[in-house]
Design a protein around this motif. Structure first.
Motif, PDB file in Angstrom:
ATOM      1  N   THR A   5       0.835  -1.194   0.000  1.00  0.00           N
ATOM      2  CA  THR A   5       0.000   0.000   0.000  1.00  0.00           C
ATOM      3  C   THR A   5       0.875   1.251   0.000  1.00  0.00           C
ATOM      4  O   THR A   5       2.086   1.182   0.229  1.00  0.00           O
ATOM      5  CB  THR A   5      -0.907   0.033   1.243  1.00  0.00           C
ATOM      6  OG1 THR A   5      -0.061   0.134   2.412  1.00  0.00           O
ATOM      7  CG2 THR A   5      -1.744  -1.234   1.342  1.00  0.00           C
ATOM      8  N   GLU A   6       0.235   2.397  -0.230  1.00  0.00           N
ATOM      9  CA  GLU A   6       0.973   3.672  -0.239  1.00  0.00           C
ATOM     10  C   GLU A   6       1.590   3.961   1.127  1.00  0.00           C
ATOM     11  O   GLU A   6       2.729   4.424   1.220  1.00  0.00           O
ATOM     12  CB  GLU A   6       0.044   4.808  -0.636  1.00  0.00           C
ATOM     13  CG  GLU A   6       0.754   6.166  -0.705  1.00  0.00           C
ATOM     14  CD  GLU A   6      -0.148   7.278  -1.172  1.00  0.00           C
ATOM     15  OE1 GLU A   6      -1.206   6.967  -1.747  1.00  0.00           O
ATOM     16  OE2 GLU A   6       0.191   8.448  -0.948  1.00  0.00           O
ATOM     17  N   SER A   7       0.841   3.663   2.204  1.00  0.00           N
ATOM     18  CA  SER A   7       1.367   3.912   3.544  1.00  0.00           C
ATOM     19  C   SER A   7       2.601   3.052   3.821  1.00  0.00           C
ATOM     20  O   SER A   7       3.544   3.497   4.493  1.00  0.00           O
ATOM     21  CB  SER A   7       0.285   3.630   4.591  1.00  0.00           C
ATOM     22  OG  SER A   7      -0.132   2.278   4.521  1.00  0.00           O
ATOM     23  N   THR A   8       2.612   1.823   3.286  1.00  0.00           N
ATOM     24  CA  THR A   8       3.792   0.955   3.457  1.00  0.00           C
ATOM     25  C   THR A   8       5.006   1.565   2.764  1.00  0.00           C
ATOM     26  O   THR A   8       6.118   1.555   3.306  1.00  0.00           O
ATOM     27  CB  THR A   8       3.513  -0.444   2.868  1.00  0.00           C
ATOM     28  OG1 THR A   8       2.373  -1.009   3.496  1.00  0.00           O
ATOM     29  CG2 THR A   8       4.708  -1.356   3.096  1.00  0.00           C
ATOM     30  N   ILE A   9       4.788   2.105   1.574  1.00  0.00           N
ATOM     31  CA  ILE A   9       5.899   2.725   0.827  1.00  0.00           C
ATOM     32  C   ILE A   9       6.445   3.921   1.596  1.00  0.00           C
ATOM     33  O   ILE A   9       7.662   4.110   1.704  1.00  0.00           O
ATOM     34  CB  ILE A   9       5.436   3.157  -0.575  1.00  0.00           C
ATOM     35  CG1 ILE A   9       4.973   1.944  -1.377  1.00  0.00           C
ATOM     36  CG2 ILE A   9       6.562   3.856  -1.318  1.00  0.00           C
ATOM     37  CD1 ILE A   9       4.268   2.292  -2.670  1.00  0.00           C
ATOM     38  N   ARG A  10       5.548   4.759   2.109  1.00  0.00           N
ATOM     39  CA  ARG A  10       5.994   5.931   2.879  1.00  0.00           C
ATOM     40  C   ARG A  10       6.828   5.508   4.098  1.00  0.00           C
ATOM     41  O   ARG A  10       7.825   6.154   4.450  1.00  0.00           O
ATOM     42  CB  ARG A  10       4.791   6.764   3.325  1.00  0.00           C
ATOM     43  CG  ARG A  10       4.050   7.434   2.165  1.00  0.00           C
ATOM     44  CD  ARG A  10       2.893   8.293   2.653  1.00  0.00           C
ATOM     45  NE  ARG A  10       2.180   8.907   1.560  1.00  0.00           N
ATOM     46  CZ  ARG A  10       2.531  10.036   0.961  1.00  0.00           C
ATOM     47  NH1 ARG A  10       3.615  10.663   1.380  1.00  0.00           N
ATOM     48  NH2 ARG A  10       1.829  10.525  -0.039  1.00  0.00           N
ATOM     49  N   THR A  16      14.163   2.740   5.461  1.00  0.00           N
ATOM     50  CA  THR A  16      15.140   2.017   4.636  1.00  0.00           C
ATOM     51  C   THR A  16      15.855   2.992   3.712  1.00  0.00           C
ATOM     52  O   THR A  16      15.626   4.204   3.777  1.00  0.00           O
ATOM     53  CB  THR A  16      14.462   0.916   3.791  1.00  0.00           C
ATOM     54  OG1 THR A  16      13.661   1.546   2.774  1.00  0.00           O
ATOM     55  CG2 THR A  16      13.592   0.023   4.648  1.00  0.00           C
ATOM     56  N   ASP A  17      16.721   2.450   2.850  1.00  0.00           N
ATOM     57  CA  ASP A  17      17.465   3.280   1.897  1.00  0.00           C
ATOM     58  C   ASP A  17      16.747   3.379   0.550  1.00  0.00           C
ATOM     59  O   ASP A  17      17.365   3.640  -0.478  1.00  0.00           O
ATOM     60  CB  ASP A  17      18.880   2.734   1.700  1.00  0.00           C
ATOM     61  CG  ASP A  17      18.884   1.304   1.148  1.00  0.00           C
ATOM     62  OD1 ASP A  17      19.975   0.818   0.813  1.00  0.00           O
ATOM     63  OD2 ASP A  17      17.807   0.681   1.060  1.00  0.00           O
ATOM     64  N   LEU A  18      15.417   3.180   0.548  1.00  0.00           N
ATOM     65  CA  LEU A  18      14.643   3.203  -0.703  1.00  0.00           C
ATOM     66  C   LEU A  18      14.753   4.543  -1.411  1.00  0.00           C
ATOM     67  O   LEU A  18      14.789   4.594  -2.644  1.00  0.00           O
ATOM     68  CB  LEU A  18      13.177   2.886  -0.403  1.00  0.00           C
ATOM     69  CG  LEU A  18      12.211   2.907  -1.596  1.00  0.00           C
ATOM     70  CD1 LEU A  18      12.643   1.891  -2.652  1.00  0.00           C
ATOM     71  CD2 LEU A  18      10.782   2.631  -1.142  1.00  0.00           C
ATOM     72  N   LYS A  19      14.832   5.638  -0.636  1.00  0.00           N
ATOM     73  CA  LYS A  19      14.913   6.957  -1.257  1.00  0.00           C
ATOM     74  C   LYS A  19      16.178   7.107  -2.084  1.00  0.00           C
ATOM     75  O   LYS A  19      16.201   7.785  -3.108  1.00  0.00           O
ATOM     76  CB  LYS A  19      14.881   8.042  -0.182  1.00  0.00           C
ATOM     77  CG  LYS A  19      14.838   9.456  -0.730  1.00  0.00           C
ATOM     78  CD  LYS A  19      14.824  10.494   0.375  1.00  0.00           C
ATOM     79  CE  LYS A  19      13.523  10.474   1.135  1.00  0.00           C
ATOM     80  NZ  LYS A  19      13.439  11.598   2.115  1.00  0.00           N
ATOM     81  N   GLN A  20      17.261   6.404  -1.654  1.00  0.00           N
ATOM     82  CA  GLN A  20      18.520   6.485  -2.392  1.00  0.00           C
ATOM     83  C   GLN A  20      18.579   5.477  -3.543  1.00  0.00           C
ATOM     84  O   GLN A  20      19.018   5.798  -4.641  1.00  0.00           O
ATOM     85  CB  GLN A  20      19.722   6.255  -1.460  1.00  0.00           C
ATOM     86  CG  GLN A  20      20.016   7.422  -0.511  1.00  0.00           C
ATOM     87  CD  GLN A  20      19.021   7.532   0.606  1.00  0.00           C
ATOM     88  OE1 GLN A  20      18.567   6.517   1.149  1.00  0.00           O
ATOM     89  NE2 GLN A  20      18.655   8.755   0.980  1.00  0.00           N
ATOM     90  N   ASP A  42       5.122   8.629  -8.911  1.00  0.00           N
ATOM     91  CA  ASP A  42       5.405  10.020  -8.517  1.00  0.00           C
ATOM     92  C   ASP A  42       6.813  10.177  -7.971  1.00  0.00           C
ATOM     93  O   ASP A  42       7.475  11.186  -8.215  1.00  0.00           O
ATOM     94  CB  ASP A  42       4.390  10.487  -7.462  1.00  0.00           C
ATOM     95  CG  ASP A  42       3.018  10.735  -8.075  1.00  0.00           C
ATOM     96  OD1 ASP A  42       2.957  10.869  -9.311  1.00  0.00           O
ATOM     97  OD2 ASP A  42       2.030  10.786  -7.326  1.00  0.00           O
ATOM     98  N   ILE A  43       7.276   9.192  -7.187  1.00  0.00           N
ATOM     99  CA  ILE A  43       8.610   9.315  -6.577  1.00  0.00           C
ATOM    100  C   ILE A  43       9.669   8.574  -7.384  1.00  0.00           C
ATOM    101  O   ILE A  43      10.798   8.444  -6.953  1.00  0.00           O
ATOM    102  CB  ILE A  43       8.602   8.794  -5.125  1.00  0.00           C
ATOM    103  CG1 ILE A  43       8.195   7.313  -5.072  1.00  0.00           C
ATOM    104  CG2 ILE A  43       7.686   9.625  -4.256  1.00  0.00           C
ATOM    105  CD1 ILE A  43       8.253   6.709  -3.675  1.00  0.00           C
ATOM    106  N   THR A  44       9.303   8.131  -8.574  1.00  0.00           N
ATOM    107  CA  THR A  44      10.226   7.475  -9.515  1.00  0.00           C
ATOM    108  C   THR A  44      10.918   6.273  -8.892  1.00  0.00           C
ATOM    109  O   THR A  44      12.130   6.125  -8.975  1.00  0.00           O
ATOM    110  CB  THR A  44      11.288   8.478 -10.027  1.00  0.00           C
ATOM    111  OG1 THR A  44      10.708   9.752 -10.189  1.00  0.00           O
ATOM    112  CG2 THR A  44      11.853   8.007 -11.371  1.00  0.00           C
ATOM    113  N   VAL A  45      10.161   5.432  -8.231  1.00  0.00           N
ATOM    114  CA  VAL A  45      10.705   4.181  -7.689  1.00  0.00           C
ATOM    115  C   VAL A  45      10.282   3.030  -8.602  1.00  0.00           C
ATOM    116  O   VAL A  45       9.124   2.929  -8.988  1.00  0.00           O
ATOM    117  CB  VAL A  45      10.203   3.926  -6.255  1.00  0.00           C
ATOM    118  CG1 VAL A  45      10.513   2.502  -5.819  1.00  0.00           C
ATOM    119  CG2 VAL A  45      10.854   4.913  -5.307  1.00  0.00           C
TER     120      VAL A  45
END
Length: 236
Positions: A5-10, A16-20, A42-45
């Protein structure tokens, strides 16, 4: 069966290092909700199935990896040179058209005495010049004196009121705003072209980096536009 879900991704972005890494590894059979898919875009993941990765890794050989790494430099006897030249020409033409739009925007902002905007658009010019040579920097936006994380937080606030998916500027917002809106649209078109055509020509990390930089440029231009709209005193 796992559900993403979106909340899990946030939560993953915070813990975690997902943003990097910009790559989300999923267990086989994971169900992704529509809002989660939209947020990942939206966050290009990019999300990848762990089972598929293992299978792909087992099939790839060292020679295949080397071939992919050198795909932009080497051609085979079946006419890859012609195809590659055509692809490169098409990419460069799109970049030249976009550069022309940016330069026109700088001329307009200079005429309107928007000196700060003229300088801000130099960032786009620099990025596009490197795109023509397919040069990628690991911390590119730092070299352009942009704090990517801080900018991301500011852009999230902008999206709350001026979402790119719903907000449209008005003709009364002026030439500079309309120029920036057109530039934003052109960059999104470049992002679409890069995401659909570069996947087989670049290393996976470079491919993700290129698409991510296109998305970041579009968000950067959108924020410049909204700043001008708010500066003119208009609020939705």
């Amino acid at each position: 069966m796992a559900i993403l879900t979106e909340s899990t991704i946030r939560k993953l972005l915070r813990t975690t290092d997902l943003k990097q890494t910009k790559v989300l590894h999923l267990e086989p059979g994971t169900i992704i909700t529509p809002s989660a898919k939209s947020y990942l875009n939206d966050i290009t993941v990019i999300y990848r199935n762990l089972l598929e990765e293992v299978e792909e890794s087992a099939k790839e050989t060292i020679d295949q990896i080397d071939t992919r790494k050198d795909s932009l430099k080497s051609y085979n006897r079946q006419g890859q040179e012609v195809a590659h030249n055509h692809f490169t020409l098409s990419w460069n033409i799109k970049l030249e058209k976009l550069l022309s739009t940016v330069l026109f925007g700088q001329q307009l902002s200079h005429t309107k005495k928007e000196i700060q905007l003229t300088a801000e658009l130099d960032t786009i010019v620099t990025v596009l010049e490197d795109f023509r040579r397919l040069i990628f920097y690991e911390n590119y936006w730092e070299k352009c004196h942009i704090d990517e994380e801080k900018f991301g937080e500011q852009f999230d606030k902008i999206k709350e009121q001026f979402s790119p998916g719903t907000f449209i500027p008005k003709y009364t917002d002026g030439e500079v705003v309309l120029m920036l809106y057109g530039l934003y649209t052109d960059i999104r078109e470049l992002e679409l072209y890069a995401s659909s055509c570069f996947q087989n020509y670049l290393l996976f990390d470079d491919y993700c980096g290129l698409v991510e930089r296109c998305r970041f440029m579009a968000e950067y231009v959108w924020s410049l536009m909204i700043n001008r709209i708010e500066g003119n005193g208009r609020r939705e």
